[in-house]
Scaffold this motif. Structure first.
Motif, short mmCIF file in Angstrom:
data_model
loop_
_atom_site.label_atom_id
_atom_site.label_comp_id
_atom_site.label_asym_id
_atom_site.label_seq_id
_atom_site.Cartn_x
_atom_site.Cartn_y
_atom_site.Cartn_z
N SER A 265 0.83 -1.21 0.00
CA SER A 265 0.00 0.00 0.00
C SER A 265 0.86 1.26 0.00
O SER A 265 1.95 1.30 0.60
N GLN A 266 0.37 2.27 -0.69
CA GLN A 266 1.07 3.54 -0.87
C GLN A 266 0.22 4.68 -0.31
O GLN A 266 -1.00 4.58 -0.27
N PRO A 267 0.86 5.78 0.08
CA PRO A 267 0.06 6.93 0.53
C PRO A 267 -0.98 7.37 -0.50
O PRO A 267 -2.07 7.84 -0.13
N SER A 268 -0.67 7.16 -1.78
CA SER A 268 -1.63 7.53 -2.83
C SER A 268 -2.87 6.63 -2.84
O SER A 268 -3.85 6.94 -3.53
N ASP A 269 -2.84 5.53 -2.09
CA ASP A 269 -4.02 4.68 -1.96
C ASP A 269 -5.01 5.22 -0.94
O ASP A 269 -6.12 4.69 -0.79
N SER A 270 -4.61 6.25 -0.23
CA SER A 270 -5.50 6.84 0.78
C SER A 270 -6.74 7.40 0.09
O SER A 270 -6.65 8.31 -0.74
N ALA A 271 -7.88 6.85 0.42
CA ALA A 271 -9.13 7.20 -0.24
C ALA A 271 -10.26 6.45 0.47
O ALA A 271 -10.03 5.70 1.42
N THR A 272 -11.46 6.64 0.00
CA THR A 272 -12.59 5.84 0.46
C THR A 272 -12.86 4.77 -0.58
O THR A 272 -12.90 5.05 -1.79
N TYR A 273 -13.04 3.55 -0.13
CA TYR A 273 -13.28 2.41 -1.02
C TYR A 273 -14.72 1.92 -0.83
O TYR A 273 -15.14 1.62 0.29
N LEU A 274 -15.42 1.87 -1.93
CA LEU A 274 -16.83 1.47 -1.90
C LEU A 274 -16.99 0.14 -2.61
O LEU A 274 -16.45 -0.06 -3.70
N CYS A 275 -17.74 -0.76 -2.01
CA CYS A 275 -18.12 -1.96 -2.72
C CYS A 275 -19.50 -1.73 -3.33
O CYS A 275 -20.28 -0.90 -2.85
N ALA A 276 -19.77 -2.46 -4.40
CA ALA A 276 -21.08 -2.34 -5.05
C ALA A 276 -21.42 -3.69 -5.67
O ALA A 276 -20.53 -4.47 -6.03
N MET A 277 -22.69 -3.93 -5.82
CA MET A 277 -23.11 -5.19 -6.43
C MET A 277 -24.43 -4.98 -7.14
O MET A 277 -25.17 -4.02 -6.86
#
Lengths: 112, 114
Positions: free
Chosen positions: A79-91
């Motif tokens: 993991s990198q600092p640039s991965d800092s974000a909100t991650y949403l799952c969807a289906m």
């Protein structure tokens, strides 16, 4: 019971760690699963799309689907600092209605 | 994938006014949707934009408040009418690839209503 459950976090990890993000769902009819990354003040970006149980890998990202347990995961390696974000799952059912169900999102912070 | 352009990207509006958001897609798509994302929350579907006919609204959303146009397969507009501070949100245009169900989003339009 919500159709999709996702831990909101925040999740803080050191740079280089393996991150595991998870969603559970209640409707066994869901067939197609997606993970999105959303940076602050930006629209969601489609990261991974899967439709079968098992693993799908794309670079540092692996999406895992377990339909028998109604559980999906996104793993981020190195993991990198640039991965800092909100991650949403969807289906979605993709039955002609195009009904998409979204998780509430997990905030991830990767510390340098 | 699909490239989706939205404008404006952000705006600050006065209570009681209306604002129209435009969405342009780089390819012809059948399924186009408008979502709302309120601060700290997930995505809520407002309506499906139907080409050449009235949009299909979700429960809690009405045409008088959120009129939608879709004159062709690459363009749609969403108007937020008679705005109140509760309408402060990010509004997102999205399109679905019909044979896979992959859903793509625009960058969003961040509205702040004072």
């Amino acid at each position: 019971q919500k159709e999709v459950e996702q831990d909101p976090g925040p999740l803080s990890v050191p740079e280089g760690a393996i991150v595991s993000l998870n969603c559970t769902y209640s409707n066994s009819a869901f067939q197609y699963f997606m993970w999105y990354r959303q940076y602050s003040r930006k629209g969601p970006e489609l990261l991974m799309y899967t439709y079968s149980s098992g693993n799908k890998e794309d670079g540092r990202f692996t999406a895992q689907v377990d339909k028998s347990s109604k559980y999906i995961s996104l793993f981020i390696r190195d993991s990198q600092p640039s991965d800092s974000a909100t991650y949403l799952c969807a289906m979605t059912l993709l039955s002609g209605t195009y009904k998409y169900i979204f998780g509430t999102g997990t905030r991830l912070k990767v510390l340098a | 994938s699909a490239v989706i352009s939205q404008k404006p990207s952000r705006d600050i509006c006065q209570r009681g006014t209306s604002l129209t958001i435009q969405c342009q897609v780089d390819s012809q798509v059948t399924m186009m949707f408008w979502y709302r994302q309120q601060p700290g929350q997930s995505l809520t579907l407002i309506a499906t934009a139907n080409q050449g006919s009235e949009a299909t609204y979700e429960s809690g959303f009405v045409i008088d408040k959120f009129p939608i146009s879709r004159p062709n397969l690459t363009f749609s507009t969403l108007t937020v009418s008679n705005m109140s501070p509760e309408d402060s949100s990010i509004y997102l245009c999205s399109v679905a690839v019909s044979h896979t169900g992959e859903l793509f989003f625009g960058e969003g339009s961040r509205l702040t209503v004072l």
